[in-house]
Design an enzyme around this catalytic site. Sequence first.
Site, mmCIF file in Angstrom:
data_model
loop_
_atom_site.group_PDB
_atom_site.id
_atom_site.type_symbol
_atom_site.label_atom_id
_atom_site.label_comp_id
_atom_site.label_asym_id
_atom_site.label_seq_id
_atom_site.Cartn_x
_atom_site.Cartn_y
_atom_site.Cartn_z
ATOM 1 C CG HIS A 11 9.640 -5.374 43.140
ATOM 2 N ND1 HIS A 11 8.521 -5.532 42.349
ATOM 3 C CD2 HIS A 11 10.677 -5.222 42.283
ATOM 4 C CE1 HIS A 11 8.874 -5.494 41.068
ATOM 5 N NE2 HIS A 11 10.185 -5.308 41.007
ATOM 6 C CG HIS A 33 14.710 -6.801 41.025
ATOM 7 N ND1 HIS A 33 14.238 -7.802 40.219
ATOM 8 C CD2 HIS A 33 13.893 -5.747 40.801
ATOM 9 C CE1 HIS A 33 13.182 -7.371 39.544
ATOM 10 N NE2 HIS A 33 12.946 -6.130 39.880
ATOM 11 C CB ILE A 91 7.619 -5.238 35.080
ATOM 12 C CG1 ILE A 91 7.843 -6.634 34.526
ATOM 13 C CG2 ILE A 91 8.798 -4.344 34.739
ATOM 14 C CD1 ILE A 91 6.626 -7.495 34.495
ATOM 15 C CG ASN A 149 12.926 -4.662 36.357
ATOM 16 O OD1 ASN A 149 12.612 -5.625 37.052
ATOM 17 N ND2 ASN A 149 12.367 -4.411 35.192
ATOM 18 C CG HIS A 173 12.285 -1.170 39.771
ATOM 19 N ND1 HIS A 173 11.666 -1.118 38.538
ATOM 20 C CD2 HIS A 173 12.231 -2.479 40.161
ATOM 21 C CE1 HIS A 173 11.240 -2.325 38.212
ATOM 22 N NE2 HIS A 173 11.567 -3.171 39.176
#
Length: 872
Positions: free
Chosen positions: A538, A533, A872, A729, A725
């Site tokens: 990110h 993650h 997020i 996520n 993602h």
Amino acid sequence: MILGNLASSVGNVVGDITGLNKPSKNTITGSVVIVKKNVLDFTAVHSTVADSLFELLGNQVSLQLVSAENPDPANDNGGKLGKLATLEYWNLTYTPLLAGDDSLYKVSFEWDEEFGIPGAIILRNNHTAEFFLKTITLENVPGEGRIHFVCNSWVYPDRRYKKPRIFFSNKTYLPHETPAALRKFREEELQVLRGDGTGQLKTGDRVYDYALYNDLGDPDKGADLARPVLGGLAQYPYPRRGRTSRPPSKTDPKTESRLFLPNILNIYVPRDEQFAHLKLSDFIAYNLKGLVNQIIPLLEAFVNYTPNEFDSFKDVDNLFFSGLPLPTDLINQVANNIPLEMMGEFFRSDGQQLLKFPVPKLIEDRSNPFAWRTDEEFGREMLAGLNPLLIQLLKEFPPVSNLDPRVYVNQNSSITKQDIEYNLDGLTVEEALSSKRLFILDHHDTIMPYLQTINEYTEAKTYASRTILFLRGDGTLKPVAIELSLPKMEEDKIGCVNKVYTPAEHGVEGWIWMLAKAFVNVNDSGHHQLVSHWLNTHAVLEPFVIATNRQLSVVHPIYKLLHPHFRDTMTINALARELLINANGIIERTFCPGKYSLEMSSVIYKSWNFMDQALPNDLKKRGIADGDIKSLDDLDRLLIKDYPYAVDGLKIWFAIENWVRDYCSFYYKTDEMVQRDPELQAWWKELREVGHGDKKDEPWWPKMQNLEDLIQSCTIIIWIASALHAAVNYGQYAFGGYFPNRPTLSRRFMPEKGTPEYAELEKNPEKVFFRTMSSQLQSLTVITVVETLSNHASDEVYLGQRTPNWTTDAVPLQASDAFNRRLAEIEGVILKMNIDKKLKNRIGPVNVPYNLLHPTGEIGISGKGIPNSISI
Ligand SMILES: *[C@@H]1O[C@H](CO)[C@@H](O)[C@H](O)[C@H]1NC(C)=O
Ligand SMILES: *[C@@H]1O[C@H](CO)[C@@H](O)[C@H](O)[C@H]1NC(C)=O
Ligand SMILES: CC(=O)N[C@H]1CO[C@H](CO)[C@@H](O)[C@@H]1O
Ligand SMILES: [Fe+2]
């Protein structure tokens, strides 16, 4: 979609008006859409936003057309500038279609033939406050009709800028195709965005620049909060983050000082990366601040007040189904500080105040409340859970280690044939290997180097692990052995002690097997959060965001292709550095590697490979695909046919690739055009040499010398930002919210026969389980955070959705429509597969359909939907 409604309504409005109100021959009228202040509810954060609609009138905001056709020698051959015009309020009482949040203004420009077609607008805000400019639309431009400017930008008072703000129309140009009169402006705007590399950046600035991860530690507060700088040195390579340039800390000049908690929202990100949301409440990441500031202290107080451990699964169920009563004085003590809407999320009151969380999907089906504990579900989550990225084909038995023999000895597995053969549905180990039906979840080599340190210097007590799984005839994966290993010094090298566990259903043996699976999940949770993650989506994407904004003009086709996939990414990453991955932040407090968490992710970045992020390459590398998957026709090369992440993922992958191919081939007719595009080349060079500078010499980087390099690279970028993602996520709460299924930390080792712990396990197995895994506070903290992280916002923009009128080019617009049609088709296929009883891994014993790669989603913790970007 908000933007969609808005633009079509503006179109209608303007149509009506111009019918009533014909402009004179030498006038071009324009409509300007600005967001009203009161709907932005930023008052707490930015109290300076323009107060009333009327404040923007008069001479407060001026606009000037820039000719795209006629350069002006007096202006460095930049396009001629038109006469200043100012905003007029346009009281459209008869236009109910205008979206409620927007104010529409009118502007009239003087115009004559000599000026030619406008290509840009210079806008000066002479007011004292900033405003959010959405669009400008020019009507009745002779020879051209309507010209649209998509702005979506915060405009600050002009004196804050070295150059006045300029907005380009929505036409798309490669650098050499840019009308001569606009070239100067195109280049100057990029210079502005690059900045000059100096000075502390402050709210409202627009500069995109790079920095090392030197802002995670807080050495001024104590040596235990010092952390190594990540990035820049061979020992700890890392992708770059956005530059903020706060002053250095007092203790360590290499570490940037930190912000104080109340000021966290002041952390610098380029202005238009932050809060391009109509409502602050739509920006879910904002809640993180409240969580860390207020909710988690409340949880701490709660845990100190009551028995501070869970004793049974029943205790945990109460948290979701009936709620745990909160003592009144505790409420009085802390609740005053908590905003009401935040209380609502976690504290449901049914007469009395309760701590009550939403029911995670994993345990929603009450017909089989222990389905999550089955071996089938344990195997299934490696294919359709929140970390379906690590399972690989086992090529050799017993599994071997690749750790450096100069440092390590005897790291090979000690799992034997006898351990597993009776579970292979009649096959011998050789037969199972040669028919490619043995798989492994391997957390041995990666964690072993850190294990001694973690077990000695943090609260955690944990293992390296290997899990062997057998692919059964019905397509499910059965775990057949788990090996847990601890390091042991042998002379001057690191050896290991292995212990092998095999499936058992009943009695103490059954509990031992369940604990073995939980230890594997502890390790997998750490890998999921830090690597799958944080690092692999990110962190690796941020340099692409920065390089794209610095090197590709907003009118560049590749900028337009990628920009929707960068929304909010720099902002959520900045908040993560403040609250989640910082020294003693949420991650360190709740995951096994503790203070070594980020350092470990940097070691793993050493083997990160951009090309392996392409799903077909990843599947091949893990041995899951037998050969290359070049199109969906090759789907039967998947060794595990019912692998929901891979099956849905490949459909999405090829849909993205087709779209990117259609789009890029429209602009680049030859490889030479790719080679000769100076912005594109500068972009890629900077991305490699600076953004991912610690990996700049890797041989696998595409050279960006042909169209295929461009297509592959853009497909990978979009894939990481969207589907990859989403897959890691948005299932966090569904699977991890029920923390016994995915504990993030273990505090004790496996009970050994003959010890008091073992005796306790016989007497009270559930209690031992909860004493061994994450504490109550750690569990509550994790689920509070993952609840927030798993949310889809009400203004989420899903894969393929775009601001209307983002380009004027017909072929790309058609390709974009085709992409969206294809995604809709894929949704149909996913829904169908999810009800196909033969596909056992899609729903599993827990009855949770795999929807993480269903393109459009639902608000909240739906576990459904692929947003365009990492937000997020
Ligand atoms: C581990 O396995 C590899 C491959 O079979 C072998 O070459 C190596 O000698 C083994 N190491 C030990 C210590 O047995
Ligand atoms: C936006 O695009 C639509 C077609 O998709 C077109 O009809 C409309 O005129 C465009 N609006 C503007 C303001 O350019
Ligand atoms: C929490 C934990 O122990 N995580 C480790 C599990 O194994 C991976 C490698 O596969 C490590 O990177 C994690 O840090
Ligand atoms: Fe995320």
